[in-house]
Structures are given as structure tokens and as C-alpha cells.
Design a protein around this motif. Structure first.
Motif, PDB file in Angstrom:
ATOM      1  N   HIS A   3       0.923  -1.228   0.100  1.00  0.00           N
ATOM      2  CA  HIS A   3       0.021  -0.116  -0.038  1.00  0.00           C
ATOM      3  C   HIS A   3       0.857   1.282  -0.195  1.00  0.00           C
ATOM      4  N   HIS A   5       3.098   2.382  -2.287  1.00  0.00           N
ATOM      5  CA  HIS A   5       3.199   2.898  -3.447  1.00  0.00           C
ATOM      6  C   HIS A   5       1.887   3.082  -4.260  1.00  0.00           C
ATOM      7  N   GLU A   6       0.776   3.225  -3.664  1.00  0.00           N
ATOM      8  CA  GLU A   6      -0.483   3.288  -4.465  1.00  0.00           C
ATOM      9  C   GLU A   6      -0.562   4.809  -4.862  1.00  0.00           C
ATOM     10  N   THR A   7      -1.305   5.133  -6.066  1.00  0.00           N
ATOM     11  CA  THR A   7      -1.749   6.152  -6.385  1.00  0.00           C
ATOM     12  C   THR A   7      -2.983   6.699  -5.522  1.00  0.00           C
ATOM     13  N   GLU A  10      -5.989   4.826  -6.549  1.00  0.00           N
ATOM     14  CA  GLU A  10      -5.866   3.329  -6.241  1.00  0.00           C
ATOM     15  C   GLU A  10      -6.228   3.180  -4.908  1.00  0.00           C
ATOM     16  N   LYS A  11      -5.896   4.124  -3.837  1.00  0.00           N
ATOM     17  CA  LYS A  11      -6.010   3.975  -2.543  1.00  0.00           C
ATOM     18  C   LYS A  11      -7.681   4.250  -2.255  1.00  0.00           C
ATOM     19  N   ARG A  14      -9.646   1.129  -3.212  1.00  0.00           N
ATOM     20  CA  ARG A  14      -9.196   0.035  -2.251  1.00  0.00           C
ATOM     21  C   ARG A  14     -10.077   0.395  -1.105  1.00  0.00           C
TER      22      ARG A  14
END
Length: 70
Positions: A3, A5-7, A10-11, A14
């Protein structure tokens, strides 16, 4: 899953998926709220290429008809 290196997108997705798993009745409420405020990303993401093309064509035809009759 890493988690760190999430953009931000994406976060956000998620967290939304985790919330849907934890609170299934909230999904109904969320769907109702999205229908009133509108979230184009979810609409287009669920339709696919053909559906998106149809929506664009319908919007263009609607706009042309509006301009012709006003």
C-alpha cells in the motif's frame, strides 16, 4: 499487496471496496446517493466501450435536438 506505492485513485478505490465488503447495506445507500449526484467515472467504468459510445451519441443527438427546437 504493497500500500506504500499506491496512487491516490488506487487508494480511494481500495478503501471503497473494503467499505463495500464491511457494509453491504451501505452499497445500496451509496448507489442511491450516486444516482442523485452523479459520478461519471463509475458510470463510464461500468459501461465499457460500446456503452460509453452510445451515451456520447445520445448526448450529442439530445443537444442537437435541443438547439433545433429552441
Amino acid at each position: 499487496m504493497n500500500h506504500q506505492h499506491e496512487t491516490p485513485e488506487e487508494k480511494r478505490e481500495r478503501l471503497r471496496q473494503e467499505e463495500l465488503k464491511m457494509n453491504p447495506t451501505g452499497a445500496v445507500n451509496d448507489g442511491l446517493n450516486r444516482s442523485t449526484t452523479g459520478n461519471l467515472a463509475d458510470v463510464v467504468g461500468g459501461l465499457g466501450l460500446k456503452g460509453t459510445g452510445i451515451v456520447i451519441v445520445v448526448l450529442i443527438i439530445g443537444y442537437v435536438l435541443y438547439k433545433v427546437f429552441t
